[in-house]
Design a protein around this motif. Structure first.
Motif, PDB file in Angstrom:
ATOM      1  N   ILE A   1       7.481   1.115  -9.536  1.00  0.00           N
ATOM      2  CA  ILE A   1       7.795   0.117  -8.521  1.00  0.00           C
ATOM      3  C   ILE A   1       8.464  -1.074  -9.190  1.00  0.00           C
ATOM      4  CG2 ILE A   1       6.813  -1.470  -6.791  1.00  0.00           C
ATOM      5  CD1 ILE A   1       4.386   0.435  -6.644  1.00  0.00           C
ATOM      6  N   ALA A   2       9.496  -1.623  -8.522  1.00  0.00           N
ATOM      7  CA  ALA A   2      10.036  -2.906  -8.950  1.00  0.00           C
ATOM      8  C   ALA A   2       9.625  -3.920  -7.889  1.00  0.00           C
ATOM      9  CB  ALA A   2      11.554  -2.852  -9.068  1.00  0.00           C
ATOM     10  N   VAL A   3       8.843  -4.935  -8.298  1.00  0.00           N
ATOM     11  CA  VAL A   3       8.456  -5.976  -7.355  1.00  0.00           C
ATOM     12  C   VAL A   3       9.528  -7.047  -7.387  1.00  0.00           C
ATOM     13  CG1 VAL A   3       6.691  -7.632  -6.691  1.00  0.00           C
ATOM     14  CG2 VAL A   3       6.039  -5.483  -7.792  1.00  0.00           C
TER      15      VAL A   3
ATOM     16  N   ALA B   1      12.669 -13.433  -4.182  1.00  0.00           N
ATOM     17  CA  ALA B   1      13.782 -14.395  -4.215  1.00  0.00           C
ATOM     18  C   ALA B   1      14.963 -13.893  -5.045  1.00  0.00           C
ATOM     19  CB  ALA B   1      13.291 -15.739  -4.739  1.00  0.00           C
ATOM     20  N   GLY B   2      15.348 -12.627  -4.837  1.00  0.00           N
ATOM     21  CA  GLY B   2      16.554 -12.104  -5.462  1.00  0.00           C
ATOM     22  C   GLY B   2      16.393 -11.651  -6.901  1.00  0.00           C
ATOM     23  N   ARG B   3      15.168 -11.725  -7.416  1.00  0.00           N
ATOM     24  CA  ARG B   3      14.941 -11.316  -8.799  1.00  0.00           C
ATOM     25  C   ARG B   3      13.864 -10.245  -8.867  1.00  0.00           C
ATOM     26  NH1 ARG B   3      16.514 -15.165 -12.587  1.00  0.00           N
ATOM     27  NH2 ARG B   3      17.323 -17.067 -11.661  1.00  0.00           N
ATOM     28  N   VAL B   4      13.944  -9.445  -9.927  1.00  0.00           N
ATOM     29  CA  VAL B   4      12.883  -8.478 -10.188  1.00  0.00           C
ATOM     30  C   VAL B   4      11.789  -9.202 -10.964  1.00  0.00           C
ATOM     31  CG1 VAL B   4      12.248  -6.377 -11.386  1.00  0.00           C
ATOM     32  CG2 VAL B   4      14.435  -6.507 -10.203  1.00  0.00           C
ATOM     33  N   GLU B   5      10.570  -9.226 -10.409  1.00  0.00           N
ATOM     34  CA  GLU B   5       9.461  -9.910 -11.078  1.00  0.00           C
ATOM     35  C   GLU B   5       8.835  -9.008 -12.126  1.00  0.00           C
ATOM     36  OE1 GLU B   5       7.544 -12.918 -10.203  1.00  0.00           O
ATOM     37  OE2 GLU B   5       9.189 -13.704  -8.990  1.00  0.00           O
ATOM     38  N   GLN B   6       8.706  -7.721 -11.780  1.00  0.00           N
ATOM     39  CA  GLN B   6       8.069  -6.789 -12.709  1.00  0.00           C
ATOM     40  C   GLN B   6       8.393  -5.360 -12.300  1.00  0.00           C
ATOM     41  OE1 GLN B   6       3.849  -7.320 -12.936  1.00  0.00           O
ATOM     42  NE2 GLN B   6       3.592  -5.907 -14.670  1.00  0.00           N
ATOM     43  N   VAL B   7       8.583  -4.503 -13.289  1.00  0.00           N
ATOM     44  CA  VAL B   7       8.782  -3.082 -13.034  1.00  0.00           C
ATOM     45  C   VAL B   7       7.659  -2.332 -13.730  1.00  0.00           C
ATOM     46  CG1 VAL B   7      10.337  -1.117 -13.257  1.00  0.00           C
ATOM     47  CG2 VAL B   7      11.277  -3.412 -13.019  1.00  0.00           C
ATOM     48  N   GLY B   8       7.043  -1.394 -13.024  1.00  0.00           N
ATOM     49  CA  GLY B   8       5.983  -0.643 -13.692  1.00  0.00           C
ATOM     50  C   GLY B   8       5.389   0.420 -12.804  1.00  0.00           C
ATOM     51  N   VAL B   9       4.484   1.186 -13.375  1.00  0.00           N
ATOM     52  CA  VAL B   9       3.755   2.189 -12.589  1.00  0.00           C
ATOM     53  C   VAL B   9       2.727   1.431 -11.755  1.00  0.00           C
ATOM     54  CG1 VAL B   9       4.109   3.972 -14.303  1.00  0.00           C
ATOM     55  CG2 VAL B   9       2.041   2.598 -14.403  1.00  0.00           C
ATOM     56  N   PRO B  10       2.280   2.008 -10.625  1.00  0.00           N
ATOM     57  CA  PRO B  10       1.392   1.281  -9.716  1.00  0.00           C
ATOM     58  C   PRO B  10       0.165   0.675 -10.406  1.00  0.00           C
ATOM     59  CG  PRO B  10       2.140   3.272  -8.659  1.00  0.00           C
ATOM     60  CD  PRO B  10       2.706   3.296 -10.046  1.00  0.00           C
TER      61      PRO B  10
ATOM     62  N   GLU C   1       0.835  -1.192   0.000  1.00  0.00           N
ATOM     63  CA  GLU C   1       0.000   0.000   0.000  1.00  0.00           C
ATOM     64  C   GLU C   1       0.878   1.254   0.000  1.00  0.00           C
ATOM     65  OE1 GLU C   1      -2.985   0.023   3.123  1.00  0.00           O
ATOM     66  OE2 GLU C   1      -3.042   2.208   2.900  1.00  0.00           O
ATOM     67  N   GLU C   2       1.955   1.195   0.834  1.00  0.00           N
ATOM     68  CA  GLU C   2       2.890   2.307   0.910  1.00  0.00           C
ATOM     69  C   GLU C   2       3.533   2.556  -0.455  1.00  0.00           C
ATOM     70  OE1 GLU C   2       4.901   2.709   4.769  1.00  0.00           O
ATOM     71  OE2 GLU C   2       6.721   2.472   3.584  1.00  0.00           O
ATOM     72  N   ALA C   3       3.954   1.470  -1.096  1.00  0.00           N
ATOM     73  CA  ALA C   3       4.602   1.593  -2.404  1.00  0.00           C
ATOM     74  C   ALA C   3       3.634   2.176  -3.432  1.00  0.00           C
ATOM     75  CB  ALA C   3       5.114   0.231  -2.858  1.00  0.00           C
ATOM     76  N   LEU C   4       2.382   1.699  -3.420  1.00  0.00           N
ATOM     77  CA  LEU C   4       1.408   2.184  -4.388  1.00  0.00           C
ATOM     78  C   LEU C   4       1.087   3.654  -4.148  1.00  0.00           C
ATOM     79  CD1 LEU C   4      -1.090  -0.834  -4.474  1.00  0.00           C
ATOM     80  CD2 LEU C   4       0.581  -0.230  -6.206  1.00  0.00           C
ATOM     81  N   THR C   5       1.024   4.058  -2.865  1.00  0.00           N
ATOM     82  CA  THR C   5       0.685   5.431  -2.519  1.00  0.00           C
ATOM     83  C   THR C   5       1.722   6.414  -3.044  1.00  0.00           C
ATOM     84  OG1 THR C   5      -0.229   4.593  -0.466  1.00  0.00           O
ATOM     85  CG2 THR C   5       0.099   6.969  -0.596  1.00  0.00           C
ATOM     86  N   MET C   6       3.008   6.065  -2.891  1.00  0.00           N
ATOM     87  CA  MET C   6       4.055   7.072  -3.062  1.00  0.00           C
ATOM     88  C   MET C   6       4.793   7.012  -4.381  1.00  0.00           C
ATOM     89  SD  MET C   6       5.674   7.597   0.650  1.00  0.00           S
ATOM     90  CE  MET C   6       6.388   6.039   0.876  1.00  0.00           C
ATOM     91  N   SER C   7       4.865   5.841  -5.003  1.00  0.00           N
ATOM     92  CA  SER C   7       5.860   5.659  -6.052  1.00  0.00           C
ATOM     93  C   SER C   7       5.409   6.145  -7.421  1.00  0.00           C
ATOM     94  CB  SER C   7       6.216   4.180  -6.171  1.00  0.00           C
ATOM     95  OG  SER C   7       6.324   3.613  -4.903  1.00  0.00           O
ATOM     96  N   ASP C   8       6.387   6.612  -8.196  1.00  0.00           N
ATOM     97  CA  ASP C   8       6.180   6.809  -9.624  1.00  0.00           C
ATOM     98  C   ASP C   8       6.229   5.452 -10.306  1.00  0.00           C
ATOM     99  OD1 ASP C   8       6.045   9.542  -9.339  1.00  0.00           O
ATOM    100  OD2 ASP C   8       8.219   9.752  -9.451  1.00  0.00           O
TER     101      ASP C   8
END
Lengths: 312, 377
Positions: free
Chosen positions: B206-208, B211-220, B197-204
């Motif tokens: 987000i990288a989710v 387990a040490g990998r980026v699953e997805q990068v994108g806007v909320p 929720e914090e990430a969605l509120t503030m970010s332009d």
């Protein structure tokens, strides 16, 4: 919900203990009401020990110090300040200054060696921390006397140091280290290093590692971080370590006795000789108390200067 | 690469046999508010610590304003960190804490004073400049930590779960405050959090991470509406997952859920025909209809039985048993009418679940049997 309330006996049940006869149970029953009663009870053995073996002997020495020497070396009780006047005479001034000087040098050397050692164990010791700590304390497993004697073997003209240096042709004639101020300061430093290292370790171990990272993060390199963060935050350990080293070092007599020479006499030697050779217990007592007074004043000034009044 | 404030190029970090971060490629634009989001142990803090310089990557390069800083110590990088524990110097007062970085830069005394005052004004702590950190509340300490980092005007500000220790109300307030400060100073923020929720509120953006990998990068909105993996669909919000296989029908994608149930899926859906995939549907996209009620043409339709009803105030959450797929669905309905006026569904009632096929998300199967995955945060 009411069923959850504790069915355990309410505090009033201690009244039963009072009803019973017997001194102990009456005492315990009476103390129950007081929050600190149990703690006080636990303090009793320590208090008894301190009173019996510290306060009483000190009191005896204080009383002796106002007396004088009898013909056969016994103590004639009295009330005169003659011993104190003698103790503060210029006669012992060089000895007292030397004692403080040697102890101060040894303390500085201990700090210079102990701080990096404690820093390494506390911050980089990893799983081997306890091994390193045991190594620091290992010398304690042998008597101080024997450890000091072994330095004679190392330092004398035909000793380890000189033999090695000569065989390597670094020096031609043996170095004269033993029975000099160097050997005494070396002996004191060696003997009291653990007393410096352990409190330093304790305070560095408690140091929040993220503060060091924060300092780096703000652009302070390792030197500035040490100067502005690590050392200020380990100040309690530095104060404790220097006191634990300096105080016993000032009064030490074994090290100057074994490793020293005629020009390295410390105040501890003087006190020892008053008690044993001169058999003037009163004068020895007065010297002891004078030393204690000087130490107390210097410690007070030192700790105040270091800005940690809560230690006084 | 010069367009990015930070560019991670194949960054890997191993601690002994454990790989904390694996071959991470990530570009973060100048002035962006970027969040690294993931459960604990996903490598987000390790990534942040590598950017700060506290950890050296085992492999790969970290470009800060176009230069590789991977081997530089932290005190030679133009980044500053707000630590999770704040890490304020306990022996220095607020003013000296904030001035710490400037003093190392050997600025003139009046310049230091001016910038410290500005920074303290920004976080509204001018009045407390003489206080020791221990005399301040958690929220104030947090703001001092922020001022101490921002006063150096770094290229990138790193924030390691800075609001983690605050209570919920203060957190919400600080989230907005942080957002405002970010807008004011225009510095790139990289924010580590496990709180979606914090990430969605503030970010332009987000990288989710998982387990040490980026699953997805994108806007909320993208992460929520178009999750790329099952993990993202389950971690950000909640999803109903149904396993099945992908079939093609001309221009449409068609997903076979078994038991003769087929649903239409967006044509662009991933996965090759015949391969195992998973269908994810958000609980709030599903509408409940009474049995026999006319359902608009073209919706995905399933029969079910209400198992559980949880009234949540703004919404009501239903758990609905769908016998034909032998799984349970979570459905979230808005309480548009007052609860007393509205006929809520009651357990045991037969119902129809319907949703528009455009809400179907087809994800590569991960072989997990769970019908749905609760928010992992």
């Amino acid at each position: 919900m009411t069923s959850l309330e504790s069915p355990a006996a309410p505090p009033q049940s201690s009244a039963i203990a009072i009803e019973k006869p017997g001194l102990l149970s009456r005492l315990v029953g009476r103390l129950r009401g007081h929050p600190f009663a149990a703690a006080n009870l636990l303090l009793l053995p320590t208090m008894a020990w301190l009173v019996l073996f510290l306060m009483l002997p000190l009191l005896v020495i204080l009383v002796y110090s106002f007396g004088s020497r009898g013909t056969y070396g016994d103590v004639v009780l009295g009330f005169s300040f003659a011993n104190y006047v003698k103790a503060f005479s210029p006669l012992w001034l060089p000895t007292i200054l030397r004692s403080f000087g040697f102890a101060a040098l040894a303390t500085i050397l201990c700090l210079a060696m102990g701080y990096p050692l404690a820093y390494f164990i506390a911050l980089h010791g990893g799983r081997k921390k306890s091994v390193y700590l045991i190594l620091v304390m290992l010398p304690f497993w042998t008597s101080y006397l024997i450890r000091t004697y072994s330095w004679i073997v190392i330092l004398r003209s035909q000793g380890v140091v000189n033999t090695v240096l000569q065989s390597l042709h670094i020096i031609d004639d043996p170095l004269n280290i033993l029975n000099t101020p160097y050997s005494v300061i070396l002996g004191l430093t060696y003997g009291f290093l653990p007393f410096m290292t352990l409190p330093l370790y304790a305070s560095l171990e408690r140091l929040d590692k993220s503060l060091i990272e924060a300092s780096w993060d703000l652009g302070a390199n390792r030197f500035w971080t040490l100067l502005k963060v690590t050392i200020p935050l380990s100040l309690p350990g530095i104060i404790a370590g220097t006191l634990l080293t300096f105080i016993p070092a000032v009064g030490d007599f074994v090290t100057p006795d074994l490793l020293g020479g005629p020009d390295t006499q410390m105040i501890g030697n003087v006190i020892q000789s008053q008690f044993l050779s001169a058999r003037d217990w009163s004068y020895g007592s007065a010297l002891s108390f004078s030393l204690m007074a000087i130490l107390l004043v210097s410690i007070y000034l030192y700790v105040r200067r270091m800005g940690s009044e809560d230690l006084v | 690469m010069d367009d990015f404030a930070i560019y991670l190029d194949g960054v890997t970090k191993r601690f002994g046999p454990v790989t904390a971060v694996e071959r991470m490629d990530l570009g973060i634009a100048r002035g962006e508010f970027f969040s690294l989001l993931g459960p604990s142990g996903c490598g987000k803090t390790t990534t942040l610590r590598m950017i700060a310089g506290f950890e050296e990557p085992s492999e790969g390069a970290i470009f800060l304003d176009g230069t590789d800083v991977a081997k530089l110590p932290p005190f030679r990088r133009n980044v500053n960190t707000v630590f999770q524990s704040y890490a304020l110097f306990p022996h220095l007062n607020v003013e000296k804490n904030v001035a710490f970085g400037l003093k190392r830069k050997k600025l003139a005394r009046h310049e230091i004073k001016r910038r410290v005052t500005d920074a303290l004004r920004l976080v509204e702590l001018e009045e407390r400049r003489q206080y020791k950190p221990s005399q301040l509340s958690g929220g104030m300490q947090q703001r001092v930590a922020l001022a101490r980092a921002l006063v150096n005007l770094p290229s990138v500000l790193l924030l390691d779960e800075p609001l983690g220790a605050l209570d919920l109300k203060l957190r919400r307030q600080m989230q907005l405050e942080l957002k405002h400060i970010h807008k004011d100073v225009g510095i790139t923020f990289i924010y580590v959090t496990h709180d979606q929720e914090e990430a969605l509120t503030m970010s332009d953006r987000i990288a989710v991470m998982n387990a040490g990998r980026v699953e997805q990068v994108g806007v909320p909105e993208d992460l929520y509406e178009h999750p790329a993996t099952r993990f993202v669909a389950g971690f950000i919000g909640t999803s109903n997952f149904i396993e099945g296989s992908l079939e093609r029908d001309g221009d449409h994608g068609l997903m076979n859920l078994g038991e003769g149930q087929r649903v239409l899926v967006p044509a662009a859906a991933g996965g090759s025909a015949g391969g195992p995939v998973e269908l994810a549907v958000r609980p709030e996209k599903i509408r409940l209809y009474e049995v026999g009620q006319e359902v608009p043409e073209g919706l995905c339709l399933l029969r079910g039985k209400v198992r559980d009803v949880v009234y949540l105030g703004m919404t009501t959450q239903y758990t609905i048993e769908v016998p034909v797929l032998s799984r349970q669905f979570t459905v979230l309905e808005q309480n548009v009418e007052a609860a007393s006026d509205q006929t809520l569904w009651v357990p045991g009632e037969e119902t129809q679940l319907a949703w528009h096929p455009s809400h179907n998300r087809v994800l590569p199967a991960e072989g997990s049997a769970g019908a749905q995955e609760e928010d992992a945060a």
